[in-house]
Motif scaffolding. Structure first.
Motif, PDB file in Angstrom:
ATOM      1  N   ARG A  48       0.835  -1.211   0.000  1.00 40.02           N
ATOM      2  CA  ARG A  48       0.000   0.000   0.000  1.00 40.02           C
ATOM      3  C   ARG A  48       0.866   1.257   0.000  1.00 40.02           C
ATOM      4  O   ARG A  48       0.578   2.224  -0.708  1.00 40.02           O
ATOM      5  CB  ARG A  48      -0.963   0.000   1.187  1.00 40.02           C
ATOM      6  N   PHE A  49       1.923   1.245   0.803  1.00 38.00           N
ATOM      7  CA  PHE A  49       2.828   2.394   0.849  1.00 38.00           C
ATOM      8  C   PHE A  49       3.486   2.602  -0.519  1.00 38.00           C
ATOM      9  O   PHE A  49       3.550   3.727  -1.025  1.00 38.00           O
ATOM     10  CB  PHE A  49       3.892   2.195   1.939  1.00 38.00           C
ATOM     11  N   ASN A  50       3.938   1.514  -1.140  1.00 38.24           N
ATOM     12  CA  ASN A  50       4.546   1.620  -2.468  1.00 38.24           C
ATOM     13  C   ASN A  50       3.548   2.164  -3.487  1.00 38.24           C
ATOM     14  O   ASN A  50       3.910   2.958  -4.364  1.00 38.24           O
ATOM     15  CB  ASN A  50       5.106   0.279  -2.926  1.00 38.24           C
ATOM     16  N   GLU A  51       2.287   1.756  -3.378  1.00 37.31           N
ATOM     17  CA  GLU A  51       1.255   2.297  -4.274  1.00 37.31           C
ATOM     18  C   GLU A  51       1.121   3.801  -4.101  1.00 37.31           C
ATOM     19  O   GLU A  51       0.996   4.537  -5.087  1.00 37.31           O
ATOM     20  CB  GLU A  51      -0.095   1.616  -4.017  1.00 37.31           C
TER      21      GLU A  51
ATOM     22  N   LEU B 108       3.467   5.835  -3.129  1.00 36.26           N
ATOM     23  CA  LEU B 108       4.673   6.429  -3.729  1.00 36.26           C
ATOM     24  C   LEU B 108       4.545   6.502  -5.248  1.00 36.26           C
ATOM     25  O   LEU B 108       4.903   7.520  -5.859  1.00 36.26           O
ATOM     26  CB  LEU B 108       5.913   5.611  -3.348  1.00 36.26           C
ATOM     27  N   VAL B 109       4.056   5.434  -5.850  1.00 37.31           N
ATOM     28  CA  VAL B 109       3.902   5.402  -7.311  1.00 37.31           C
ATOM     29  C   VAL B 109       2.860   6.426  -7.753  1.00 37.31           C
ATOM     30  O   VAL B 109       3.088   7.191  -8.693  1.00 37.31           O
ATOM     31  CB  VAL B 109       3.555   3.976  -7.798  1.00 37.31           C
ATOM     32  N   LYS B 110       1.714   6.477  -7.066  1.00 40.96           N
ATOM     33  CA  LYS B 110       0.665   7.437  -7.416  1.00 40.96           C
ATOM     34  C   LYS B 110       1.165   8.872  -7.312  1.00 40.96           C
ATOM     35  O   LYS B 110       0.758   9.729  -8.089  1.00 40.96           O
ATOM     36  CB  LYS B 110      -0.559   7.248  -6.522  1.00 40.96           C
ATOM     37  N   ALA B 111       2.036   9.136  -6.351  1.00 44.40           N
ATOM     38  CA  ALA B 111       2.579  10.484  -6.154  1.00 44.40           C
ATOM     39  C   ALA B 111       3.714  10.788  -7.138  1.00 44.40           C
ATOM     40  O   ALA B 111       4.221  11.906  -7.167  1.00 44.40           O
ATOM     41  CB  ALA B 111       3.073  10.645  -4.718  1.00 44.40           C
ATOM     42  N   GLY B 112       4.118   9.785  -7.929  1.00 43.62           N
ATOM     43  CA  GLY B 112       5.197   9.997  -8.894  1.00 43.62           C
ATOM     44  C   GLY B 112       6.580  10.047  -8.271  1.00 43.62           C
ATOM     45  O   GLY B 112       7.515  10.582  -8.866  1.00 43.62           O
ATOM     46  N   ILE B 113       6.733   9.458  -7.104  1.00 44.94           N
ATOM     47  CA  ILE B 113       7.989   9.532  -6.359  1.00 44.94           C
ATOM     48  C   ILE B 113       8.868   8.300  -6.566  1.00 44.94           C
ATOM     49  O   ILE B 113      10.072   8.412  -6.738  1.00 44.94           O
ATOM     50  CB  ILE B 113       7.679   9.731  -4.863  1.00 44.94           C
ATOM     51  N   MET B 114       8.271   7.124  -6.563  1.00 43.92           N
ATOM     52  CA  MET B 114       9.054   5.888  -6.588  1.00 43.92           C
ATOM     53  C   MET B 114       9.595   5.607  -7.988  1.00 43.92           C
ATOM     54  O   MET B 114       8.848   5.520  -8.954  1.00 43.92           O
ATOM     55  CB  MET B 114       8.207   4.712  -6.120  1.00 43.92           C
ATOM     56  N   LEU B 115      10.921   5.470  -8.083  1.00 43.39           N
ATOM     57  CA  LEU B 115      11.583   5.090  -9.326  1.00 43.39           C
ATOM     58  C   LEU B 115      11.909   3.600  -9.335  1.00 43.39           C
ATOM     59  O   LEU B 115      11.893   2.965 -10.375  1.00 43.39           O
ATOM     60  CB  LEU B 115      12.874   5.896  -9.508  1.00 43.39           C
ATOM     61  N   ALA B 116      12.239   3.054  -8.167  1.00 46.93           N
ATOM     62  CA  ALA B 116      12.578   1.638  -8.026  1.00 46.93           C
ATOM     63  C   ALA B 116      12.545   1.300  -6.542  1.00 46.93           C
ATOM     64  O   ALA B 116      12.612   2.188  -5.700  1.00 46.93           O
ATOM     65  CB  ALA B 116      13.953   1.334  -8.613  1.00 46.93           C
ATOM     66  N   GLY B 117      12.486   0.025  -6.247  1.00 47.26           N
ATOM     67  CA  GLY B 117      12.548  -0.416  -4.864  1.00 47.26           C
ATOM     68  C   GLY B 117      12.574  -1.929  -4.794  1.00 47.26           C
ATOM     69  O   GLY B 117      11.845  -2.583  -5.532  1.00 47.26           O
ATOM     70  N   GLU B 118      13.419  -2.448  -3.932  1.00 50.27           N
ATOM     71  CA  GLU B 118      13.563  -3.899  -3.793  1.00 50.27           C
ATOM     72  C   GLU B 118      14.048  -4.237  -2.393  1.00 50.27           C
ATOM     73  O   GLU B 118      14.732  -3.449  -1.752  1.00 50.27           O
ATOM     74  CB  GLU B 118      14.609  -4.448  -4.785  1.00 50.27           C
ATOM     75  N   GLY B 119      13.727  -5.442  -1.964  1.00 52.31           N
ATOM     76  CA  GLY B 119      14.314  -5.996  -0.762  1.00 52.31           C
ATOM     77  C   GLY B 119      15.557  -6.786  -1.154  1.00 52.31           C
ATOM     78  O   GLY B 119      15.673  -7.248  -2.292  1.00 52.31           O
ATOM     79  N   LEU B 120      16.487  -6.916  -0.232  1.00 50.26           N
ATOM     80  CA  LEU B 120      17.740  -7.623  -0.507  1.00 50.26           C
ATOM     81  C   LEU B 120      17.849  -8.877   0.357  1.00 50.26           C
ATOM     82  O   LEU B 120      17.427  -8.884   1.513  1.00 50.26           O
ATOM     83  CB  LEU B 120      18.935  -6.706  -0.224  1.00 50.26           C
TER      84      LEU B 120
END
Length: 146
Positions: free
Chosen positions: A29-32, A34-46
């Motif tokens: 939900r948080f990632n959604e 970020l995407v809706k706000a146009g902020i997230m370019l990438a993200g992953e767990g390691l």
């Protein structure tokens, strides 16, 4: 400005403990947002550092050191790349983030600005800038616009 937002590892993440369905849903939900706000370019767990390696440089010598690595608090368990207007905006977004680890585990998220071409000054010549732009264009063509 672009910034890298790093979720610092914990003993639990280094032990390979996986997040619960609830935490995965909260992060989704948080990632959604970020995407809706146009902020997230990438993200992953390691994966834990036990599955990683480091290459140490000393002059011309290269030495490979296999994980795990001892200093858990210095390791990264996951990351985002964000496009924000300021460090203050990035901080506000991180404050909205669900705690990346469940229970009473203390965790930390670090935010670091990414260098942009103009940060390098005259040493970043027009030729080097052109090369950088060509490489970014090739990456975008190969992997989609990231």
């Amino acid at each position: 400005m672009r910034c890298m937002v790093m979720v610092k590892a914990t003993a639990a993440s280094e032990a390979g403990e996986m997040p619960s369905e609830t935490l995965l849903a909260d992060m989704g939900r948080f990632n959604e947002e970020l995407v809706k706000a146009g902020i997230m370019l990438a993200g992953e767990g390691l994966h834990p550092s036990s599955k990683g390696a480091r290459v140490k440089f000393s002059g011309g010598k290269r030495t490979v050191v296999d994980g795990p690595f001892a200093e858990t608090k210095e390791l990264v368990a996951g990351y985002w790349m964000w496009q924000v207007s300021s460090m203050e905006e990035a901080i506000e977004w991180v404050k909205r983030c669900p705690n990346p680890f469940e229970g009473d585990i203390e965790s930390e998220i670090e935010i670091r600005p990414v260098f942009e071409a103009e940060d390098f000054g005259d040493e970043f010549t027009p030729e080097l800038r052109e090369q950088e732009e060509r490489l970014r264009a090739r990456i975008a063509d190969q992997h989609g616009n990231v």
